[in-house]
Design an enzyme around this catalytic site. Structure first.
Site, PDB file in Angstrom:
ATOM      1  N   HIS A   9       0.840  -1.204   0.000  1.00 40.40           N
ATOM      2  CA  HIS A   9       0.000   0.000   0.000  1.00 40.40           C
ATOM      3  C   HIS A   9       0.882   1.264   0.000  1.00 40.40           C
ATOM      4  O   HIS A   9       0.732   2.143  -0.857  1.00 40.40           O
ATOM      5  CB  HIS A   9      -0.912  -0.012   1.229  1.00 40.40           C
ATOM      6  CG  HIS A   9      -1.787   1.201   1.360  1.00 40.40           C
ATOM      7  ND1 HIS A   9      -3.109   1.215   0.972  1.00 40.40           N
ATOM      8  CD2 HIS A   9      -1.533   2.449   1.830  1.00 40.40           C
ATOM      9  CE1 HIS A   9      -3.623   2.411   1.202  1.00 40.40           C
ATOM     10  NE2 HIS A   9      -2.690   3.188   1.730  1.00 40.40           N
ATOM     11  N   GLU A  10       1.797   1.323   0.940  1.00 37.49           N
ATOM     12  CA  GLU A  10       2.648   2.519   1.034  1.00 37.49           C
ATOM     13  C   GLU A  10       3.539   2.654  -0.191  1.00 37.49           C
ATOM     14  O   GLU A  10       3.847   3.766  -0.621  1.00 37.49           O
ATOM     15  CB  GLU A  10       3.481   2.485   2.320  1.00 37.49           C
ATOM     16  CG  GLU A  10       2.663   2.511   3.621  1.00 37.49           C
ATOM     17  CD  GLU A  10       1.634   3.626   3.697  1.00 37.49           C
ATOM     18  OE1 GLU A  10       1.897   4.733   3.165  1.00 37.49           O
ATOM     19  OE2 GLU A  10       0.539   3.396   4.275  1.00 37.49           O
TER      20      GLU A  10
ATOM     21  N   HIS B 220       1.797   4.696  -2.733  1.00 29.70           N
ATOM     22  CA  HIS B 220       1.925   6.138  -2.442  1.00 29.70           C
ATOM     23  C   HIS B 220       3.318   6.635  -2.848  1.00 29.70           C
ATOM     24  O   HIS B 220       3.470   7.703  -3.443  1.00 29.70           O
ATOM     25  CB  HIS B 220       1.759   6.394  -0.935  1.00 29.70           C
ATOM     26  CG  HIS B 220       0.347   6.332  -0.437  1.00 29.70           C
ATOM     27  ND1 HIS B 220      -0.655   7.129  -0.946  1.00 29.70           N
ATOM     28  CD2 HIS B 220      -0.234   5.597   0.545  1.00 29.70           C
ATOM     29  CE1 HIS B 220      -1.793   6.877  -0.289  1.00 29.70           C
ATOM     30  NE2 HIS B 220      -1.567   5.946   0.610  1.00 29.70           N
TER      31      HIS B 220
HETATM   32 CO    CO Z   1      -2.978   5.323   2.125  1.00 32.00          CO
END
Ligand code: CO
Length: 501
Positions: free
Chosen positions: A265-266, A269
């Site tokens: 997830h990170e 980003h």
């Molecule tokens: Co997030």
């Protein structure tokens, strides 16, 4: 001041702003990744001084004049300065339209509310937090009046996190989810299919988990020379500029999947920030454009890519090699189903891909009604529990697992939650568009993650904040937010996993 001087002065002020933000962010990173506990007080003071300086620069007379002059000469601005002007104008409006003393009182309230919320959550007692939350919403309603709005007052707050977003679009979006996803969750519950997840709670050496996360970052294309990877209590990504993007994950011995998917997830980003066009470095628009678009990148990686059968097939041999004795009796199919188990739960941050957006729907409906004074803060626990039961079929028997679970409201973050659900929906739309250009499933099967990263860079990442969310969406997918695409993606995937067809 004339236009030419205003342009130079504006640039000077922004250089100062970015330096202050750089310093604050680095201190934040430090405190979240191992700075000594005893230094917390002095760090907080330093951050207070820096944020006071940000406020001073943002609202100084020169800034006011620069914004006015540049705005009057918009057509003379280059693309980067134009996008910067729009961004800073928004930030200025959020701050400067509110009387200074009220803004200060509100900041104080927020920091108090944060402490009270922690205590209330620990004691699982909403009545402790209630008066503070009441005041926070009261201030926000007042601020909305100062700032002015079109249509629904909640629109102003939505627009803070997702420029261009409003209640009409979101009502339509959540209505579709309510109509299609709520029944799908029920069908899954009634299907009786049991998914094997016992193996995810075995004892997995934390050092090896970290090693696996580094492997994931490496194959997905994270640039370790323009970034850093550490551990923190909650995973997060911090971007100083495209050459310095830092991310964390969190590892627990007997919860294998949270470390893996937290990292992926990170990484989504982080790739967004690292792949911003280098021509934008040194400007205020060298960063992701909105919460929703940012979350679309993290969730595309975490869910659409990371929980795809072909991706699982690619990474599973490596995982098995690291944890031979723990996973030898687990087949790839069992692993794939295990990472996609649907389990309606009370806690948003533990929710699966399918039910996650329903947690957001509960919060959206409550925020909208509170801002419009259609419900009262004191009734929240009851309203919360009723909605959870209606949408997810589960209902908490205490406030800590219910209305008190999230930190956001105590920090005054109202209008923020919808961007999580938007991220999920945008992610499905972007990958749909990607599939027209590249063989998505083949790329995952072969581990050709560069093809995916390059596509996202070209279509989304490189623009930083020079393109508005809805323009990105329209240019990439040919349309705006489309709940149908998201719903189709979910139905297709979960009907197969749960043999519902
Ligand atoms: Co997030």
């Amino acid at each position: 001041m004339d236009f030419k001087i205003a342009k130079e002065r504006f640039e000077e002020l922004l250089i100062k702003l970015r330096a202050l933000e750089y310093a604050s962010a680095t201190i934040y990173w430090d405190s979240a990744t191992g700075a000594p506990k005893k230094g917390a007080g002095e760090r907080a003071k330093t951050l207070g001084v820096l944020s006071g300086e940000v406020h001073n620069v943002m609202t100084c007379d020169d800034m006011v004049q620069c914004l006015k002059l540049l705005d009057e000469n918009k057509d003379k601005l280059d693309k980067i300065t134009y996008a910067t002007l729009n961004k800073i104008k928004r930030e200025y409006d959020q701050m400067a339209k509110i009387p200074k003393d009220e803004f200060a009182q509100y900041s104080e309230l927020r920091s108090l509310a944060g402490q009270v919320w922690e205590d209330a959550k620990e004691k699982s007692d909403f009545t402790l937090f209630e008066p503070y939350l009441e005041k926070i919403f009261k201030y926000q309603r007042k601020f909305v009046e100062y700032r002015g709005y079109d249509g629904n007052p909640y629109n102003v707050l939505l627009d803070d996190y997702e420029p261009g977003m409003n209640v009409d679009i979101l009502d339509d979006f959540f209505n579709s989810l309510r109509e299609k996803i709520v029944p799908l969750v029920k069908r899954i519950k009634e299907s009786g299919k049991k998914i094997r997840t016992d193996f995810t709670n075995r004892s997995f050496n934390v050092e090896k988990q970290k090693e696996f996360s580094k492997y994931l970052l490496d194959i997905l294309g994270f640039d370790f020379e323009a970034g850093m990877f550490k551990e923190s209590v909650h995973p997060f990504t911090l971007n100083l500029n495209p050459y310095d993007v830092r991310l964390t994950s969190h590892f627990t011995k007997n919860i294998l999947l949270s470390g893996i998917y937290g990292t992926i997830h990170e990484c989504g980003h982080a790739l967004y920030e690292q792949d911003i066009d280098k021509d934008l470095v040194g400007s205020s628009v060298a960063t992701g454009v909105s919460m929703g678009i940012h979350e679309s990148q993290s969730r595309a990686y975490e869910n659409v890519i990371g929980r795809n059968i072909n991706f699982c097939g690619f990474i599973y041999p490596k995982l098995k090699e690291l944890f031979t004795d723990k996973l030898q009796d687990v087949t790839l199919k069992e692993f794939y189903e295990g990472v996609n188990e649907v389990k309606p739960s009370l806690i948003r941050i533990e929710a699966d891909e399918l039910t996650y957006s329903l947690h957001i729907m509960v919060r959206y409906e409550i925020e909208k009604k509170l801002i419009n004074k259609e419900i009262e803060v004191k009734d929240l626990p009851e309203i919360w529990n009723k909605k959870m039961n209606e949408y997810l079929g589960v209902s908490p028997d205490n406030d800590a697992d219910g209305v008190l679970q999230d930190v956001h409201w105590s920090d005054g973050l109202i209008g923020y939650f919808p961007s999580y659900a938007l991220g999920n929906a945008y992610a499905s739309q972007f990958v749909n568009a990607m599939k027209k250009d590249i063989n998505f499933n083949n790329a995952l099967k072969e581990g050709n993650f560069k093809a995916i990263k390059d596509w996202l860079t070209e279509k989304i990442h490189k623009y930083g904040s020079t393109k508005m969310p809805n323009d990105i969406l329209k240019d990439v997918t040919g349309e705006g937010l489309n709940p149908k695409c998201f719903i189709e993606y979910l139905k297709d995937k979960y009907e197969k996993i749960y043999n519902l067809k």
